[in-house]
Enzyme design. Structure first.
Site, PDB file in Angstrom:
ATOM      1  N   GLU A 144     -36.847 -28.756 107.893  1.00 55.17           N
ATOM      2  CA  GLU A 144     -35.361 -29.602 108.221  1.00 55.17           C
ATOM      3  C   GLU A 144     -34.388 -28.971 108.579  1.00 55.17           C
ATOM      4  O   GLU A 144     -34.194 -27.828 107.695  1.00 55.17           O
ATOM      5  CB  GLU A 144     -35.446 -30.500 106.994  1.00 55.17           C
ATOM      6  CG  GLU A 144     -36.482 -31.714 107.019  1.00 55.17           C
ATOM      7  CD  GLU A 144     -36.583 -32.519 105.670  1.00 55.17           C
ATOM      8  OE1 GLU A 144     -35.318 -33.021 105.162  1.00 55.17           O
ATOM      9  OE2 GLU A 144     -37.313 -32.858 105.124  1.00 55.17           O
ATOM     10  N   ASP A 173     -36.845 -30.991 112.281  1.00 59.48           N
ATOM     11  CA  ASP A 173     -36.347 -32.386 111.593  1.00 59.48           C
ATOM     12  C   ASP A 173     -35.014 -32.344 111.482  1.00 59.48           C
ATOM     13  O   ASP A 173     -34.606 -31.736 110.420  1.00 59.48           O
ATOM     14  CB  ASP A 173     -37.233 -32.740 110.583  1.00 59.48           C
ATOM     15  CG  ASP A 173     -37.063 -34.016 110.068  1.00 59.48           C
ATOM     16  OD1 ASP A 173     -36.039 -34.770 110.390  1.00 59.48           O
ATOM     17  OD2 ASP A 173     -37.776 -34.645 109.110  1.00 59.48           O
ATOM     18  N   HIS A 176     -31.135 -35.792 109.138  1.00 59.18           N
ATOM     19  CA  HIS A 176     -29.848 -36.006 108.482  1.00 59.18           C
ATOM     20  C   HIS A 176     -28.436 -35.234 109.037  1.00 59.18           C
ATOM     21  O   HIS A 176     -27.705 -35.411 108.529  1.00 59.18           O
ATOM     22  CB  HIS A 176     -30.006 -35.324 107.041  1.00 59.18           C
ATOM     23  CG  HIS A 176     -30.863 -36.600 106.244  1.00 59.18           C
ATOM     24  ND1 HIS A 176     -30.506 -37.722 105.801  1.00 59.18           N
ATOM     25  CD2 HIS A 176     -32.398 -36.432 106.082  1.00 59.18           C
ATOM     26  CE1 HIS A 176     -31.621 -38.360 105.087  1.00 59.18           C
ATOM     27  NE2 HIS A 176     -32.748 -37.739 105.400  1.00 59.18           N
TER      28      HIS A 176
END
Ligand SMILES: Cc1ncc(COP(=O)(O)O)c(C=O)c1O
Length: 351
Positions: A144, A173, A176
């Site tokens: 991420e 990823d 966020h």
């Protein structure tokens, strides 16, 4: 528990979920005859021009060759991990990747090895050790860019350099970071799109305020997913109205840098106010306040909730044993004054 109190818990970082312009985009789509439901899989009758328009827009936004819209980030991560790496390949992944990536790992035929969190040297060592032991296939690096429970960022430049050295492909990823960071809100991996060794997942249900997920990457990877990814093929296509809403959300993210700047200021204030109370200095919109003990974390969360703040305690197995925490999420749904009030309430709850 339903949403209650001032928002320090959601992933609606830019307060876009309630933006009237997104509702208006859905209204306009309804008015031009876009249906609520897709009616089937994209590969059968469920494909709609709204899906294709969104995917073209996402590719233009990020600079990727192509994009694919799926109904959720969860489904997209399962699709990526279960479909792209092949038998004989190696997936090196960060120890703290999201549950949805783990779900994909359960389905992959490739070997997988976890390495220490955010440790680029550990990624490099795992690649070198596998090659030295005779590993011949492709290496995939899964991570991420901004970790959902820790709020810290990956060493993206080092991992990108490692990918080049090993002819590896990155599965990135950006759940966020999308909308919040980078040029035009593209994310922390902005600049990697367009490379042949980067496949990037951007979720649409967090800062973009809607739902679904966009996989952005080389045309060959997207085509392979279209033909092989079971969560894409054997699932009803997302609502074309949602595709229209996501397109409007991308437009907002691109055209409203002031919103990102306001969130960055708010995060700096949060750091100054909540840091002295024990929140980790992440430099992002996610500030974990690690309390260790599960019961204490839930007790402090309940006390702060009773004072009118939506703050959630996070326990194992979502986080490692002994690291129960409050996950403080900074969003534009709460004001600077709310932040001051939260700091006071937290200080009381922690004593
Ligand atoms: C890092 C990460 N990846 C993927 C997902 C899944 O995305 P979605 O909520 O769109 O299914 C989440 C959701 O919490 C996440 O935090």
């Amino acid at each position: 528990m339903p949403a209650r109190g001032r928002d320090f818990a959601s992933n609606d970082y830019l307060a876009m979920a309630g933006d009237p312009r997104l509702a208006a985009a859905i209204g306009a789509a309804v008015a031009r005859g876009v249906p609520a439901g897709s009616g089937g899989s994209r590969l059968l009758r469920g494909n709609h021009r709204e899906h294709e328009a969104l995917e073209a827009e996402a590719a233009a936004w990020t600079g990727a060759e192509a994009a694919l819209f799926l109904s959720s980030g969860y489904a997209a991560n399962v699709a990526l991990l279960a479909t792209l790496p092949q038998r004989g390949d190696l997936i090196v992944h960060d120890a703290l990747i999201h549950a949805s990536m783990h779900e994909g790992l359960r389905l992959t035929r490739a070997e997988a090895v976890a390495v220490a969190h955010n440790d680029a040297d550990a990624f490099a060592d795992a690649c070198a050790a596998w090659r030295a032991a005779g590993g011949r296939g492709r290496i995939w690096l899964a991570f991420e860019t901004l970790y959902s429970m820790d709020g810290d960022r990956a060493p993206i430049a080092e991992l990108a350099a490692l990918a080049q050295r090993h002819d590896a492909v990155m599965l990135i990823d950006e759940a966020h970071a999308t909308g919040v960071f980078g040029r035009d809100g593209i994310g922390l991996a902005a600049g990697l799109d367009g490379r042949p060794d980067a496949v990037v997942l951007r979720t649409c249900g967090k800062a973009l305020g809607v739902e679904g997920a966009l996989i952005c990457g080389p045309r060959v990877a997207i085509d392979f997913l279209v033909n092989r990814a079971r969560p894409f093929i054997f699932s009803t296509a997302p609502s074309p109205l949602m595709a229209a809403a996501v397109r409007a959300a991308i437009d907002l993210a691109r055209s409203d840098p002031a919103r990102r700047a306001m969130l960055a200021d708010r995060c700096a204030q949060a750091q100054a106010l909540l840091g002295p109370l024990g929140a980790t200095a992440t430099g992002t919109q996610i500030l974990p306040l690690i309390l260790g003990d599960d019961a204490r974390a839930m007790r402090v969360a309940a006390a702060v909730q009773a004072a009118g703040f939506d703050v959630r305690g996070i326990r194992p197995p979502t986080v490692a044993a002994g690291t129960a925490r409050l996950r403080l999420s900074i969003t534009l749904n709460s004001s600077a004054a709310d932040l001051h009030d939260l700091a006071q309430a937290l200080e009381q709850a922690l004593t």
